[in-house]
Design a protein around this motif. Sequence first.
Motif, PDB file in Angstrom:
ATOM      1  N   LYS A 138       3.021 -10.270   0.740  1.00 42.51           N
ATOM      2  CA  LYS A 138       1.759 -10.063   1.444  1.00 42.51           C
ATOM      3  C   LYS A 138       1.038  -8.870   0.827  1.00 42.51           C
ATOM      4  O   LYS A 138       1.624  -7.789   0.668  1.00 42.51           O
ATOM      5  CB  LYS A 138       1.986  -9.805   2.933  1.00 42.51           C
ATOM      6  CG  LYS A 138       0.690  -9.582   3.711  1.00 42.51           C
ATOM      7  CD  LYS A 138       0.953  -9.356   5.197  1.00 42.51           C
ATOM      8  CE  LYS A 138      -0.356  -9.143   5.957  1.00 42.51           C
ATOM      9  NZ  LYS A 138      -0.123  -8.919   7.401  1.00 42.51           N
ATOM     10  N   ALA A 139      -0.239  -9.051   0.475  1.00 46.37           N
ATOM     11  CA  ALA A 139      -1.056  -7.989  -0.090  1.00 46.37           C
ATOM     12  C   ALA A 139      -1.994  -7.454   0.983  1.00 46.37           C
ATOM     13  O   ALA A 139      -2.626  -8.237   1.704  1.00 46.37           O
ATOM     14  CB  ALA A 139      -1.862  -8.511  -1.281  1.00 46.37           C
ATOM     15  N   SER A 140      -2.086  -6.125   1.108  1.00 48.39           N
ATOM     16  CA  SER A 140      -2.953  -5.492   2.102  1.00 48.39           C
ATOM     17  C   SER A 140      -3.741  -4.376   1.439  1.00 48.39           C
ATOM     18  O   SER A 140      -3.235  -3.683   0.552  1.00 48.39           O
ATOM     19  CB  SER A 140      -2.118  -4.912   3.260  1.00 48.39           C
ATOM     20  OG  SER A 140      -1.325  -5.901   3.872  1.00 48.39           O
ATOM     21  N   PHE A 141      -4.979  -4.201   1.876  1.00 49.55           N
ATOM     22  CA  PHE A 141      -5.842  -3.139   1.355  1.00 49.55           C
ATOM     23  C   PHE A 141      -6.584  -2.504   2.513  1.00 49.55           C
ATOM     24  O   PHE A 141      -7.312  -3.174   3.246  1.00 49.55           O
ATOM     25  CB  PHE A 141      -6.830  -3.719   0.333  1.00 49.55           C
ATOM     26  CG  PHE A 141      -7.822  -2.709  -0.205  1.00 49.55           C
ATOM     27  CD1 PHE A 141      -7.397  -1.459  -0.616  1.00 49.55           C
ATOM     28  CD2 PHE A 141      -9.166  -3.021  -0.303  1.00 49.55           C
ATOM     29  CE1 PHE A 141      -8.304  -0.526  -1.111  1.00 49.55           C
ATOM     30  CE2 PHE A 141     -10.072  -2.108  -0.806  1.00 49.55           C
ATOM     31  CZ  PHE A 141      -9.641  -0.858  -1.209  1.00 49.55           C
ATOM     32  N   ASP A 142      -6.393  -1.188   2.711  1.00 45.98           N
ATOM     33  CA  ASP A 142      -7.018  -0.477   3.824  1.00 45.98           C
ATOM     34  C   ASP A 142      -8.205   0.370   3.404  1.00 45.98           C
ATOM     35  O   ASP A 142      -8.751   1.131   4.199  1.00 45.98           O
ATOM     36  CB  ASP A 142      -5.984   0.402   4.539  1.00 45.98           C
ATOM     37  CG  ASP A 142      -5.384   1.472   3.625  1.00 45.98           C
ATOM     38  OD1 ASP A 142      -5.853   1.613   2.473  1.00 45.98           O
ATOM     39  OD2 ASP A 142      -4.445   2.166   4.059  1.00 45.98           O
ATOM     40  N   GLY A 143      -8.626   0.242   2.152  1.00 42.75           N
ATOM     41  CA  GLY A 143      -9.734   1.033   1.635  1.00 42.75           C
ATOM     42  C   GLY A 143      -9.272   2.216   0.808  1.00 42.75           C
ATOM     43  O   GLY A 143     -10.032   2.755   0.006  1.00 42.75           O
ATOM     44  N   LYS A 144      -8.039   2.651   1.005  1.00 40.71           N
ATOM     45  CA  LYS A 144      -7.508   3.794   0.267  1.00 40.71           C
ATOM     46  C   LYS A 144      -6.328   3.422  -0.626  1.00 40.71           C
ATOM     47  O   LYS A 144      -6.055   4.109  -1.605  1.00 40.71           O
ATOM     48  CB  LYS A 144      -7.071   4.887   1.241  1.00 40.71           C
ATOM     49  CG  LYS A 144      -8.214   5.450   2.084  1.00 40.71           C
ATOM     50  CD  LYS A 144      -7.722   6.549   3.019  1.00 40.71           C
ATOM     51  CE  LYS A 144      -8.876   7.114   3.842  1.00 40.71           C
ATOM     52  NZ  LYS A 144      -8.417   8.180   4.778  1.00 40.71           N
ATOM     53  N   ALA A 145      -5.611   2.366  -0.264  1.00 41.76           N
ATOM     54  CA  ALA A 145      -4.436   1.972  -1.035  1.00 41.76           C
ATOM     55  C   ALA A 145      -4.180   0.483  -0.874  1.00 41.76           C
ATOM     56  O   ALA A 145      -4.538  -0.119   0.141  1.00 41.76           O
ATOM     57  CB  ALA A 145      -3.202   2.771  -0.598  1.00 41.76           C
ATOM     58  N   VAL A 146      -3.540  -0.098  -1.888  1.00 40.57           N
ATOM     59  CA  VAL A 146      -3.120  -1.493  -1.859  1.00 40.57           C
ATOM     60  C   VAL A 146      -1.602  -1.523  -1.672  1.00 40.57           C
ATOM     61  O   VAL A 146      -0.878  -0.779  -2.339  1.00 40.57           O
ATOM     62  CB  VAL A 146      -3.484  -2.224  -3.168  1.00 40.57           C
ATOM     63  CG1 VAL A 146      -3.014  -3.676  -3.119  1.00 40.57           C
ATOM     64  CG2 VAL A 146      -4.989  -2.161  -3.407  1.00 40.57           C
ATOM     65  N   SER A 147      -1.125  -2.367  -0.769  1.00 35.88           N
ATOM     66  CA  SER A 147       0.302  -2.486  -0.514  1.00 35.88           C
ATOM     67  C   SER A 147       0.762  -3.914  -0.756  1.00 35.88           C
ATOM     68  O   SER A 147       0.051  -4.863  -0.415  1.00 35.88           O
ATOM     69  CB  SER A 147       0.627  -2.084   0.936  1.00 35.88           C
ATOM     70  OG  SER A 147       0.243  -0.746   1.191  1.00 35.88           O
ATOM     71  N   PHE A 148       1.942  -4.053  -1.341  1.00 34.56           N
ATOM     72  CA  PHE A 148       2.591  -5.348  -1.524  1.00 34.56           C
ATOM     73  C   PHE A 148       3.918  -5.327  -0.755  1.00 34.56           C
ATOM     74  O   PHE A 148       4.760  -4.459  -0.995  1.00 34.56           O
ATOM     75  CB  PHE A 148       2.880  -5.630  -2.998  1.00 34.56           C
ATOM     76  CG  PHE A 148       1.654  -5.825  -3.863  1.00 34.56           C
ATOM     77  CD1 PHE A 148       0.446  -6.240  -3.312  1.00 34.56           C
ATOM     78  CD2 PHE A 148       1.710  -5.603  -5.229  1.00 34.56           C
ATOM     79  CE1 PHE A 148      -0.678  -6.424  -4.101  1.00 34.56           C
ATOM     80  CE2 PHE A 148       0.598  -5.786  -6.028  1.00 34.56           C
ATOM     81  CZ  PHE A 148      -0.603  -6.200  -5.468  1.00 34.56           C
TER      82      PHE A 148
END
Length: 335
Positions: A138-148
């Motif tokens: 799952k890829a997530s982006f909160d505006g400051k960082a991208v997480s996998f």
Amino acid sequence: MGDVLAGFQTVWEFDTDSVLIRFERGIRTPKLLQALGERRIPYEALSAVEVTPGKRGTIVLRAVPRPGADPLMDAADGQLKDGGDPYRLVLPAERGSLAEYYAEEIRTTLGPAAATAAESYLVAAPTPPLSFKAYDGKASFDGKAVSFRWFWTGASSAKWKAGDQRFRIDELSGVEWRSPESKGGAGGSPKQGRSGYLRLLEHGAEGGHRGADGSTTGMGGARARAGAGVVASGSAGAGSTGTVTRPDHDPAAVVFGLGYGLVHESLPFAAAVLEAVRSSTPDPSAGRARSAAQPGRRDPADIADRIRHLGELHTAGLLTDDEFSSKKAELLAEL
């Protein structure tokens, strides 16, 4: 102009300085266009407007974006099919004269800058937070960082060994997006059918030493990974001095296909990340300005560039009002 031109699944609303493109919801509308909903395109973001014959008694009015003006089109890098192109308006052939009229109206607004690449993004990308499920995580982006966050059902052993990943925007130099609909665009997994991928490109990964697990060390440090920095922002297929790790083995990439993270989910995500990366990257001209400045004194042009970049970060929601005011005051104090 203040007029409205309705086509198949798409409506263009013309304003004095921009066109609002709205995409209808329905089974005939491509999922990407439904996901975008609507987009406001400033005329300064365009390089040309074309009217061409379409299929089965239709005419196509298409705006051509300037390179560097739209993060969505930069990330797509020419991989979108005609039906998924957000800059196309398909009309009945009998409305050809009307299409020519509006095309000419837009052309009159285009200045000399239309022939050049845009210095900053002029069309907004989707607003974070954003996420999508890929085949292997799952890829997530909160505006400051991208997480996998990896899925045990799809992630390779190399990704499990590396563990879940988090990349700050200031660590990235760009993104590489490959459509699962592109011919030959395989990410190595899923094992059946075509697959695409989203790879994050990190600063300073070129020239590093490649480890057994596909990571690199050297200019980029221990976290630099194979493939990062190999392809420029928004492009796919640039050369490299080393072997690029397959996306399904690269902890800086997620692979999608077979219903996971297809174009309508992964491309808007890639565009948002690309916009944030570009907003956080100093202008190369700022470095030249600093070298030309007198020792011990900051060049006013450099300060102006830094404040402009802070404004872009603030507009993108990456800086709070207080952080923006504080950093701006610090820069002004250096004059």
